[in-house]
Design an enzyme around this catalytic site. Structure first.
Site, PDB file in Angstrom:
ATOM      1  CB  CYS A   2      -0.955   0.097   1.190  1.00 54.75           C
ATOM      2  SG  CYS A   2      -2.102  -1.263   1.324  1.00 54.75           S
ATOM      3  NE  ARG A  27       4.611   1.603  -0.192  1.00 57.62           N
ATOM      4  CZ  ARG A  27       5.680   1.287   0.506  1.00 57.62           C
ATOM      5  NH1 ARG A  27       6.876   1.511   0.012  1.00 57.62           N
ATOM      6  NH2 ARG A  27       5.581   0.762   1.696  1.00 57.62           N
ATOM      7  CD1 TRP A  75      -0.593  -6.250  -3.367  1.00 51.17           C
ATOM      8  CD2 TRP A  75      -0.693  -6.880  -1.232  1.00 51.17           C
ATOM      9  NE1 TRP A  75      -0.320  -7.587  -3.318  1.00 51.17           N
ATOM     10  CE2 TRP A  75      -0.379  -8.010  -2.021  1.00 51.17           C
ATOM     11  CE3 TRP A  75      -0.815  -7.044   0.136  1.00 51.17           C
ATOM     12  CZ2 TRP A  75      -0.174  -9.270  -1.487  1.00 51.17           C
ATOM     13  CZ3 TRP A  75      -0.619  -8.321   0.684  1.00 51.17           C
ATOM     14  CH2 TRP A  75      -0.300  -9.420  -0.132  1.00 51.17           C
ATOM     15  CG  ASN A 101       1.553   0.350   4.150  1.00 47.30           C
ATOM     16  OD1 ASN A 101       1.241  -0.821   3.950  1.00 47.30           O
ATOM     17  ND2 ASN A 101       2.783   0.799   4.016  1.00 47.30           N
ATOM     18  N   GLY A 102      -0.719  -1.506   6.256  1.00 46.42           N
ATOM     19  CA  GLY A 102      -0.348  -2.465   7.300  1.00 46.42           C
ATOM     20  C   GLY A 102      -1.522  -3.341   7.682  1.00 46.42           C
ATOM     21  CD  GLU A 491      15.553 -13.723  -9.656  1.00 47.00           C
ATOM     22  OE1 GLU A 491      15.032 -14.254  -8.681  1.00 47.00           O
ATOM     23  OE2 GLU A 491      15.273 -12.575 -10.025  1.00 47.00           O
ATOM     24  CE  LYS A 495      12.224 -11.582 -11.413  1.00 46.78           C
ATOM     25  NZ  LYS A 495      13.044 -11.298 -10.282  1.00 46.78           N
ATOM     26  CD  GLU A 498       8.524 -11.615 -10.113  1.00 47.65           C
ATOM     27  OE1 GLU A 498       7.987 -11.137  -9.112  1.00 47.65           O
ATOM     28  OE2 GLU A 498       9.751 -11.642 -10.288  1.00 47.65           O
ATOM     29  CG  HIS A 514      16.482 -37.668  -8.171  1.00 43.19           C
ATOM     30  ND1 HIS A 514      16.803 -38.948  -7.797  1.00 43.19           N
ATOM     31  CD2 HIS A 514      17.650 -37.051  -8.461  1.00 43.19           C
ATOM     32  CE1 HIS A 514      18.117 -39.090  -7.832  1.00 43.19           C
ATOM     33  NE2 HIS A 514      18.656 -37.951  -8.239  1.00 43.19           N
ATOM     34  CE  LYS A 613      10.912  -3.364  -6.450  1.00 49.90           C
ATOM     35  NZ  LYS A 613      11.397  -4.475  -7.292  1.00 49.90           N
TER      36      LYS A 613
HETATM   37  C1  F6R Z   1      10.628 -10.947  -7.283  1.00 49.72           C
HETATM   38  C2  F6R Z   1      10.563  -9.992  -6.209  1.00 49.72           C
HETATM   39  C3  F6R Z   1      10.272 -10.472  -4.826  1.00 49.72           C
HETATM   40  C4  F6R Z   1      11.206  -9.793  -3.825  1.00 49.72           C
HETATM   41  C5  F6R Z   1      10.828 -10.194  -2.399  1.00 49.72           C
HETATM   42  C6  F6R Z   1      11.788  -9.615  -1.385  1.00 49.72           C
HETATM   43  O1  F6R Z   1      10.939 -10.337  -8.479  1.00 49.72           O
HETATM   44  O2  F6R Z   1      10.734  -8.824  -6.404  1.00 49.72           O
HETATM   45  O3  F6R Z   1      10.382 -11.861  -4.737  1.00 49.72           O
HETATM   46  O4  F6R Z   1      12.514 -10.167  -4.106  1.00 49.72           O
HETATM   47  O5  F6R Z   1       9.539  -9.743  -2.117  1.00 49.72           O
HETATM   48  O6  F6R Z   1      11.820  -8.231  -1.448  1.00 49.72           O
HETATM   49  P1  F6R Z   1      12.982  -7.401  -0.813  1.00 49.72           P
HETATM   50  O7  F6R Z   1      14.228  -7.700  -1.542  1.00 49.72           O
HETATM   51  O8  F6R Z   1      12.563  -5.982  -0.963  1.00 49.72           O
HETATM   52  O9  F6R Z   1      13.083  -7.830   0.624  1.00 49.72           O
END
Ligand code: F6R
Length: 618
Positions: A2, A27, A75, A101-102, A491, A495, A498, A514, A613
Site C-alpha cells: 500500500c 506498492r 494491496w 498501510n499495514g 530466479e 521472473k 511472476e 528424480h 513491491k
Molecule cells: C521478485 C521480487 C520479490 C522480492 C521479495 C523480497 O521479483 O521482487 O520476490 O525479491 O519480495 O523483497 P525485498 O528484496 O525488498 O526484501
C-alpha cells in the site's frame, strides 16, 4: 504494501496527490482513493483498480479543490479489492478520515467492542475499525486528534503507517508508524509538508525529509511545525533528524523505455559499477567497506553465516552460499525470513546473520533480523533503499546503491546484491588466508570487467525476443542449473511466473531425473544454464537426457560453445567469466526472456497481478 501520500500547504493538493500515487503504485494497485478538504467539506472518491481508474472516477465524483488532502493505493489484505474496502475510510460521524498501510491483527476484538457501542461498519477492513476507535476515544476522552490517535494506537496490535485528518482541525495532519514506512517532505519555512510511504512523491518539491521511526507519531501543523512523540510513553522526540534526499527525478522516470523493468534491466552495467564504486580498488588489490571493515573480527570469528531473505533476495542469498563457502570457506545457511522467524532457530553469539532486502521493508526479513539480534547474533544488512527499516535495524551493513527499483519484478537488485556479496566473500576469503594473492587479484580484475560483459549481453535482446515469440503461448517452463547457476535457474523461473503467469519451476539440473523428467515431452521448453565452467560435462549429460525425450532446449552457453549448440534448439551466448561471477551474466538473458514473453502475452510487466513491491505484511 500500500502507498500513502498526502499534502498540506498552499498549492492545489489534488495534482500532487495523484502524481504521488502514480509513483507509489508499485506498492499496490488493487484499488486507489483520494480525499480533499476544500475548507468546508471532505470530498472523497475511491475505486477498485488503478490510479488511472481513480482519475476517471474523480471527474464525476468530486470537486478537486483544496490545499490539504491525501490518497492511497492499496494491496488488499483485509477484504476483497472493491469500492467499499478501498481507502480512505471515514469515521462514523464523517468528520475523521484515514489511510492505512499495514495490518491490525486485533481488529476483530476492537470491532466487536465498537459495535456494542453503536458503531456500524460498511467495509470488511481493519482500517475502518481504527478510524472509529480514534473517533470513539476522541469523544470519550474529549481530547484532540493527536491524543486520540495515540491512545487508539496503544490498543492496537499489528503494523501500520497511518495518515489521519479531522475536519475540526483543518490545518493539521497526524501520522504514525509501526512496522510500515512513512516520511515527511518538509517545504520551505514550514509553508508546506508532503507525506508519503517513500520520498518519490515529493522529490521535485523538497530534498528535506524526515523518516518517522517505529513507534512514533507526528502532528504536522501548517505554517507551524512538526511535533513527534513516542506512541507508548508520550515523550517528545527532541532531536528530529532531517535527511537530505539523494534521489533524482530522472531515476524514478521511465525515460525512453517502455517499462521500468526494461529500464532497470538495462541499468545493470551502471548499477553494478555503483555497487562497487569506492569499495573496489582492483588495481591496488583493495576492497573496503566500512560496515565490514569495522566488524571484521565478528565475521572472521563466526561459526557460520546465516542468510535471511525472501524471493529474489533469497536467490541472491543462495548464490552467496556458493561464494562464501567456495571463496571464504565459511559455512553458510540460507533461510527464508518467513520460516526462520517462526521455527525457533538455534542462533548463538558466534553467528553472523546477513539480511538481504532490496526494499529494506520486507516484514518477514525484518522480523528475522529482530529475532537474530535478540539472540545475540551480529546482524549485517544488504539493502538498496537508504534509510529503510532493515537498514536501520541491523548492527552494520552496506547499501547496494542500485538506484530506485520500481518494476515489481526485481532485476538490478539481484545482480547488485550478488556484486556486494562477492566483495564480502573476496575480502573474507583473503583475510582468512583461503585465497592466494594471485587468485584474489584475478577475481578483482574480473569483477570490474563484469559491467562491460553485461553491456555486451544486453545486445542479445533481439535474438532473445525471437525465442520469446516461439514460446510465448506455452503453459509450462522448466529451468535447470547447477552449482552457482542453480539459484539462477530458480530466479529465471520466478521472473517468468511472476510477470507472464506461465507456470515455471527451477531445479538443480541433476535433480531432474528424480521426478521432473516425467514432465518432459515435445511441448516442454527447458531453459538450461550450461556455461563452460563448473559442472559443464554433467550439465551436457542432463541436456542429452532432455533431448532424448524431445524437450525443447533453450541453453545459456559460454561464447564459442560448440557442444551444446549442436544439441539445443536455441542457444544464448554469454561472455566468458570466472565461475563465481557467472550468475551476474547468466541472469540477464533470463530476465529479458521473461520480459519479452510477458509483453507478448499482453501482461502488465511493471505491475503484475496480485503482487506489490514491498511486502510489509507477513
Ligand atoms: C521478485 C521480487 C520479490 C522480492 C521479495 C523480497 O521479483 O521482487 O520476490 O525479491 O519480495 O523483497 P525485498 O528484496 O525488498 O526484501
Amino acid at each position: 504494501m500500500c502507498g500513502i501520500t498526502g499534502y498540506i500547504g498552499h498549492r492545489e493538493a489534488y495534482p500532487i496527490i495523484i502524481q504521488g500515487l502514480q509513483r507509489l503504485e508499485y506498492r499496490g494497485y488493487d484499488s486507489a482513493g483520494v480525499v480533499l478538504f476544500d475548507g468546508q467539506e471532505i470530498n472523497l472518491s475511491k475505486t477498485k483498480g488503478k490510479v488511472s481508474d481513480l482519475q476517471a472516477k474523480v471527474k464525476h465524483d468530486i470537486s478537486t479543490k483544496g490545499t490539504i488532502g491525501f490518497g492511497h493505493t492499496r494491496w488488499a489484505t483485509h477484504g476483497v479489492p472493491n469500492h467499499v474496502n478501498s481507502h480512505p475510510h471515514l469515521s462514523q460521524s464523517g468528520n475523521l478520515v484515514i489511510v492505512h498501510n499495514g495490518i491490525i491483527e486485533n481488529y476483530d476484538t476492537l470491532k466487536k467492542e465498537l459495535i456494542s457501542r453503536g458503531y456500524t461498519f460498511h467495509s470488511d477492513t481493519d482500517t475502518e475499525v481504527l478510524i472509529n476507535l480514534i473517533e470513539e476515544i476522541k469523544i470519550q476522552e474529549k481530547c484532540k486528534l493527536g491524543k486520540a490517535v495515540q491512545l487508539a494506537l496503544q490498543q492496537v496490535i499489528g503494523a501500520y503507517a497511518i495518515l489521519v485528518f479531522d475536519k475540526e482541525k483543518p490545518n493539521e495532519l497526524v501520522i504514525a508508524r509501526l512496522g510500515s514506512p512513512i516520511a515527511i517532505g518538509v517545504g520551505k519555512d514550514n509553508k508546506e509538508f508532503f507525506i508519503a510511504s517513500d520520498a518519490t512523491p515529493f522529490i521535485e518539491y523538497t530534498k528535506d525529509a524526515i523518516y518517522l521511526e517505529d513507534g512514533e507519531l507526528a502532528i504536522i501543523k501548517l505554517d507551524r511545525d512538526i511535533r513527534i512523540r513516542k506512541i507508548n510513553d508520550d515523550t517528545l522526540v527532541e532531536d528530529v533528524k532531517t535527511q537530505e534526499l539523494q534521489l533524482s527525478l530522472e531515476q524514478i522516470e521511465k525515460g525512453n523505455y517502455e517499462h521500468f523493468m526494461l529500464k532497470e534491466i538495462h541499468e545493470q552495467p551502471s548499477a553494478i559499477i555503483d555497487t562497487y564504486r569506492g569499495r573496489l580498488l582492483a588495481n591496488k588489490g583493495i576492497i573496503r567497506m566500512s560496515g565490514l571493515d569495522d566488524n571484521m573480527e565478528r565475521f572472521l570469528n563466526a561459526n557460520r553465516i546465516i542468510i535471511v531473505a525472501c524471493g529474489t533476495s533469497w536467490h541472491a542469498g543462495l548464490v552467496a552460499e556458493y561464494l562464501f563457502e567456495d571463496i571464504a570457506r565459511i559455512p553458510v545457511e540460507v533461510e527464508y525470513g518467513s520460516e526462520f522467524r517462526y521455527r525457533n532457530p538455534i542462533i548463538t553469539e558466534k553467528d553472523v546473520v546477513i539480511a538481504i532486502s532490496q526494499s529494506g521493508e520486507t516484514a518477514d526479513t525484518l522480523a528475522a533480523v529482530k529475532l537474530a539480534k535478540s539472540k545475540g547474533a551480529f546482524v549485517f544488512g544488504i539493502c538498496n533503499v537508504v534509510g529503510s527499516s532493515i537498514a536501520r535495524e541491523v548492527h552494520a551493513g552496506a547499501y547496494t546503491h542500485a538506484g530506485p527499483e520500481i518494476g515489481v519484478a526485481s532485476t538490478k537488485a539481484f545482480t547488485t546484491q550478488i556484486t556486494l556479496l562477492s566483495l564480502l566473500a573476496l575480502k573474507l576469503g583473503k583475510a582468512k588466508g583461503n585465497l592466494s594473492v594471485p587468485n584474489y587479484q584475478t577475481y578483482l580484475q574480473e569483477l570490474v570487467q563484469i559491467p562491460n560483459k553485461v553491456e555486451q549481453l544486453l545486445k542479445e535482446d533481439e535474438h532473445i525476443k525471437t525465442i520469446a515469440a516461439i514460446y510465448k503461448s506455452v503453459p509450462n517452463f522448466l529451468y535447470l542449473g547447477r552449482g552457482y547457476n542453480f539459484p539462477v535457474a530458480l530466479e529465471g523461473a520466478l521472473k517468468l511466473k511472476e510477470i507472464s503467469y506461465i507456470h515455471a519451476e527451477g531445479y538443480p539440473a541433476a535433480e531432474m531425473k528424480h521426478g521432473p523428467i516425467a514432465l518432459i515431452d515435445e511441448n516442454m521448453p527447458v531453459v538450461v544454464i550450461a556455461t563452460n565452467k563448473g559442472y559443464y560435462e554433467k550439465v551436457v549429460s542432463n541436456i542429452q537426457e532432455i533431448k532424448s525425450r524431445q524437450g525443447q532446449l533453450i541453453a545459456i552457453v559460454t561464447k564459442g560453445d560448440t557442444t551444446v549448440k549442436k544439441i539445443a534448439n536455441h542457444t544464448i551466448e554469454v561472455p566468458e567469466t570466472l565461475e563465481a561471477f557467472t550468475p551476474l551474466l547468466t541472469t540477464i538473458p533470463l530476465q529479458l526472456l521473461s520480459y519479452h514473453i510477458a509483453v507478448m502475452r499482453g501482461c502488465n510487466v511493471d505491475q503484475p497481478r496480485n503482487l506489490a513491491k514491498a511486502v510489509t505484511v507477513e
